[in-house]
Design an enzyme around this catalytic site. Structure first.
Site, PDB file in Angstrom:
ATOM      1  CD  GLU A   1      -3.114  -0.925   2.214  1.00 43.27           C
ATOM      2  OE1 GLU A   1      -2.904  -0.192   3.200  1.00 43.27           O
ATOM      3  OE2 GLU A   1      -4.182  -1.514   2.031  1.00 43.27           O
TER       4      GLU A   1
ATOM      5  CD  GLU B   1      -4.853  -5.663   2.833  1.00 46.55           C
ATOM      6  OE1 GLU B   1      -5.626  -4.879   3.418  1.00 46.55           O
ATOM      7  OE2 GLU B   1      -3.641  -5.729   3.066  1.00 46.55           O
TER       8      GLU B   1
END
Ligand SMILES: *[C@@H]1O[C@H](CO)[C@@H](O)[C@H](O)[C@H]1NC(C)=O
Ligand SMILES: *[C@@H]1O[C@H](CO)[C@@H](O)[C@H](O)[C@H]1NC(C)=O
Ligand SMILES: *[C@@H]1O[C@H](CO)[C@@H](O)[C@H](O)[C@H]1NC(C)=O
Ligand SMILES: *[C@@H]1O[C@H](CO)[C@@H](O)[C@H](O)[C@H]1NC(C)=O
Ligand SMILES: *[C@@H]1O[C@H](CO)[C@@H](O)[C@H](O)[C@H]1NC(C)=O
Ligand SMILES: CC(=O)N[C@H]1CO[C@H](CO)[C@@H](O)[C@@H]1O
Length: 845
Positions: A182, A251
């Site tokens: 991320e 995710e």
């Protein structure tokens, strides 16, 4: 691998791992991951190995497989594996190789997210603390000291996996790896160096030559050949940065994490199922549930700060390893329905067409006649009827219907066919436990001294940042000062109360004046900083100010999070009521002690001769260690300790830390809802429960840490409490419930492609006891008609078949599972022309 080892592996895994026990060639194209030339549609779920115990792993993995997963995803936790530089730990809960091999033995693939930055609500985002002290280092950007360490650890893990032949390219289960994590969310803060860092990370990862693809999640500019992937509650609108890369969702948040002081988040399964179906409708071929099993932040592994010890995450498998129903079961049905579409989905791209306002079809149709379709109503208010290929379909708001043959609906994401279970914790007092000996009232204690007690204390001018000072070897740092009071200090003038003012970066403070607790303060997940203003009474002559500052998990997210700091950085002042009467103590010479005396003495292990056990056990006293012994509750139900009666601290069972406890930190009163409307976009504040109550009362004690008798429980209590109120709680299933309507699609299990020609069976209601050795012992409620209420509070509606209860009893009692056709053929018709449902609540024993 030597030939004998190959033989052993083959014997162990024959049948289950047939597809991966020989080297597999994993690549990708614009549709999917490609394994040995075949595109794959893969359902994945996150299980972090250190958040459970090795004896739980096989069961968690099997339940994942039974739930329809193909892949288990885990991060790799650098701070666990290299607690000191060049000293590695891969034992016990840190046994990554064992975990990967167990996944392989179950016949599932692995996605290994090495990071090594992991975020994950994990202490310091997974970086070991020593990394902070490497000279010249800047985390997660382009500088030699950081790149050297990141490369060394990443290569270490890759080499370990290679040595064990765990990559698919070697015949192992690992089909995918992740580098960084991320970074795209925060890279702008790092400027051009962030860009060169990401290029370097991609090149470095590729150079390790794993033979399987690498991904970067949330990284729109991920360099080729790395695949950029999506994380979020929804990923249907995501497109990768090249038309040569597949659409992957690494995710999909099944719930949300809990923080001390927060309410408990949950995510309705209808919404997750909707998000998953939308993703596959719009061309996705790989999606991962974050988390599939969340587990427990044992020890001091939680990040945040303020992340709770429970990392349950409202995941399909709960913290204790039991199925969360109907979440697990409904998603299993969704997976089956999607897999029925796999052939068409992998053969072609979807054609997306509008069927009206907020209505959309995604159709996978091949030249050879295969056809699968997903019909979505992404409106949040109204149900709709759509015409598709000459037939009409009813679509509830915020739902997707799945049609493997473009004709028959096997599943609608808003219609749950799976049963619901209501969990129950039955409590046992520690004292009157299972046997009279079970939890004797023999608490002993040791007082933790207030202020400096260690020879290794040191003096320093001014206030020190805590993480730099403790290197996180302990949550605790004493700041201690002796000050002379002559009586003519300005803050004493005017006859009013003197106040001690302390400002801290976090996360909690206890302030003692002359050995007595004068006040305390705590931060929160959203604002870790603490300021305390406590009235103090000073005496002429020497006065001691002892401030105990503590961390509650180190920051794990954000640009430069590693530098956010903690501890009392000031100012520290004594204030009077008059103007200009403040004295600042910040730059005085303070004495520091890292950690507690009890920690240095090894009290968590229970040893030491200091334990006192007279008859008058001190209660409600701050800074005290408690110890007792107990027997384990009989049976196999998971065990927790209920910390009602205690304040805040950490607990150890047989020397193993079960984590920080904080039963006195309550969630705010407002903002909760018992029955959250799943329709409409989800966010982490949308569905909360437990408002006004302790964020976490129950703390998991893995059964593998317990012996039948003579277990040692040690607590360090900071605030003051009554340890004799602690009780056991064992996790059981109280009720099974199911509700199925006549209009439900037929269960996906029973669907065959010649459905439209063959005899059509109707919808079915099924119940199954959670433990195979149990049988259905009673039917608490059954109604066919228009029943009302939810599991645990069903009632008859206006219309109800009088025969329902006896029919269900006959079909189910004494069996471990049962199924009933939901139709008037079974139950008669209590109200002609009205849409009817069957609901049942049962219990197992
Ligand atoms: C692996 O598969 C890719 C594409 O499917 C192919 O181009 C490549 O030659 C294969 N490599 C090996 C070693 O078989
Ligand atoms: C669907 O088709 C029926 C006739 O076949 C028609 O009456 C109806 O209006 C159509 N509905 C929509 C939403 O187009
Ligand atoms: C920790 O100490 C280093 C120097 O040793 C300093 O550069 C850094 O700012 C300190 N960190 C914090 C959070 O105070
Ligand atoms: C402090 O001074 C300000 C003006 O400078 C005045 O408004 C205030 O009332 C004073 N406070 C006290 C406690 O004397
Ligand atoms: C407080 O101190 C400031 C200078 O530090 C001065 O300007 C001010 O007049 C003082 N106020 C009082 C009420 O003494
Ligand atoms: C990547 C992504 O989709 N992130 C989303 C996750 O969910 C939150 C809340 O719905 C969104 O704000 C993010 O954009």
């Amino acid at each position: 691998m030597r030939e004998t080892e190959i033989l052993i592996v083959l014997v162990l895994v024959v049948g289950v791992l047939a597809t991966t026990s020989f080297p597999a060639n994993v690549t990708y194209d614009h549709r999917a991951l490609v394994i040995d030339g075949q595109r794959k549609l893969l359902i994945s779920g996150s299980i972090h190995y250190p958040r459970s115990t090795p004896d739980m792993w096989p069961d968690l993995i099997q339940k994942s497989k039974d739930g329809g997963l193909d892949v288990i995803e885990t991060y790799v936790f650098w701070n666990l594996h290299e607690p000191a530089r060049n000293q590695y730990d891969f034992e016990g809960r840190n046994d990554l190789v064992k975990f990967v091999k167990l996944v392989a033995e179950a016949g599932l693939y692995v996605h290994l997210r090495i990071g090594p930055y992991v975020c994950a609500e994990w202490n310091y985002g997974g970086f070991p603390l020593w990394l902070h002290f490497v000279s010249g280092i800047k985390f997660r950007t382009d500088n030699e000291p950081f790149k050297a360490e990141m490369k060394r650890f990443t290569a270490k893990i890759v080499d370990m996996m290679k040595q064990e032949n765990l990559y698919a390219s070697q015949g192992g289960p690992i089909i995918l790896s992740q580098i960084e994590n991320e970074y795209g969310n925060i890279d702008s803060a790092y400027g051009p160096a962030g860009k060169t860092y990401i290029k370097w990370a991609a090149t470095m990862a590729t150079s390790l030559d794993t033979g399987v693809p690498w991904v970067m999640c949330q990284q729109a500019d991920a360099p080729d050949p790395l695949i950029n992937t999506c994380n979020g509650f929804y990923c249907d609108q995501f497109t990768p940065n090249s038309d040569k890369k597949p659409k992957m969702w690494t995710e999909n948040w099944t719930g949300w994490f809990l923080a001390f002081g927060g309410a408990v988040p949950y995510r309705p399964v209808e919404d997750i199922a909707f998000a998953v179906a939308r993703f596959f409708q719009r061309g996705g071929t790989f999606q991962n549930y974050y988390m599939y099993h969340g587990g427990t932040n044992f020890d001091r592994t939680s990040g945040g700060p303020f992340i709770s010890t429970s990392y349950d995450y409202d995941a399909p498998i709960d913290e204790y390893g039991l199925l969360r129903q109907p979440k697990w079961g409904h998603l299993k049905d969704v997976h089956k329905a999607i897999k029925l579409c796999e052939e068409a989905m992998l053969a072609t791209d979807p054609t997306i067409t509008s069927l009206g306002s907020n209505l959309e079809a995604g159709v996978y149709k091949t030249g050879s006649g295969l056809c699968s379709a997903f019909l979505a109503n992404f409106g949040t208010q109204s149900d709709a009827t759509v015409n598709f290929s000459g037939n009409s379909y009813r679509l509830p708001a915020w739902s997707v219907s799945i049609l493997p043959d473009c004709k028959n609906v096997v599943l609608n994401t808003a219609k749950i066919n799976s049963m619901t279970t209501i969990p129950r914790f039955s409590t046992l007092s520690l004292k009157d436990g299972i046997s009279s000996e079970a939890f004797p009232d023999d608490w002993s204690w040791v007082n933790e001294p207030v202020g400096i007690s260690s020879n290794s204390a040191f003096n320093k001018l001014g206030l020190l940042e805590q993480i730099n000072t403790t290197a996180d070897i302990s949550d605790y740092l004493w700041y201690s000062l002796s000050t002379d009071i002559t009586g003519d200090e300005p803050f004493l003038q005017g006859g009013s109360q003197t106040v001690l003012h302390v400002e801290s970066l976090g996360h909690a403070i206890y302030g003692f004046i002359n050995g007595k607790l004068a006040g305390s303060g705590k931060g929160s997940y959203n604002n870790p900083k603490v300021t305390i203003e406590v009235p103090v009474t000073l005496i002429p002559g020497k006065n001691r100010i002892d401030l105990l500052s503590l961390t509650v998990g180190l920051q794990n997210y954000g640009a430069f999070y590693d530098l956010s700091g903690a501890g009392i950085t000031g100012p520290v002042q004594l204030k009077g009521s008059k103007n200009n009467s403040t004295i600042d103590l910040s730059s005085k010479q303070w004495t520091y002690q890292v950690g507690l005396k009890g920690e240095a003495l090894g009290l968590p292990k229970g040893s030491s001769s200091l334990w006192l056990s007279q008859s008058n056990l001190p209660k409600q006293q701050p800074l005290i260690w408690y110890k007792t012994t107990f027997d384990t509750p009989t049976g196999n139900d998971p065990v927790a300790l209920d910390f009602t009666g205690l304040g805040k601290g950490e607990a150890w069972v047989n020397g193993q830390s079960i984590g920080r406890y904080w039963p006195t930190y309550n969630a705010p009163n407002g903002g909760c809802t018992d029955s959250c409307n799943y329709r409409g976009p989800y966010n982490s504040n949308k569905c909360l429960k437990n408002c006004g109550k302790p964020s976490q009362l129950l703390y998991h004690v893995p059964r593998s840490w317990l012996q039948p008798t003579g277990n040692i429980l040690v607590l360090f209590e900071e605030m003051g409490g009554d340890p004799t109120q602690i009780s056991f709680a064992t996790r059981q299933v109280q009720s099974l419930c199911s509700r199925v309507s006549e209009s439900h699609p037929i269960p996906v299990d029973m669907w065959t492609s010649d459905q439209n020609t063959g005899s059509k069976s109707g919808p079915t209601l099924s119940l199954e006891c959670p433990i195979p050795t149990q049988v259905i012992s009673s039917i608490k409620f059954a109604s066919f008609g228009t029943p009302l209420g939810a599991c645990g509070s069903f009632s008859h509606g206006r219309c109800s078949s009088t025969r329902a209860l006896s029919i269900v009893q006959q079909a189910c009692i004494g069996s471990s599972s049962c199924s009933l056709g939901v139709s008037i053929d079974t139950f008669g018709d209590p109200c002609v022309g009205v849409a009817k449902s069957l609901v049942v609540e049962a219990s197992c024993a």
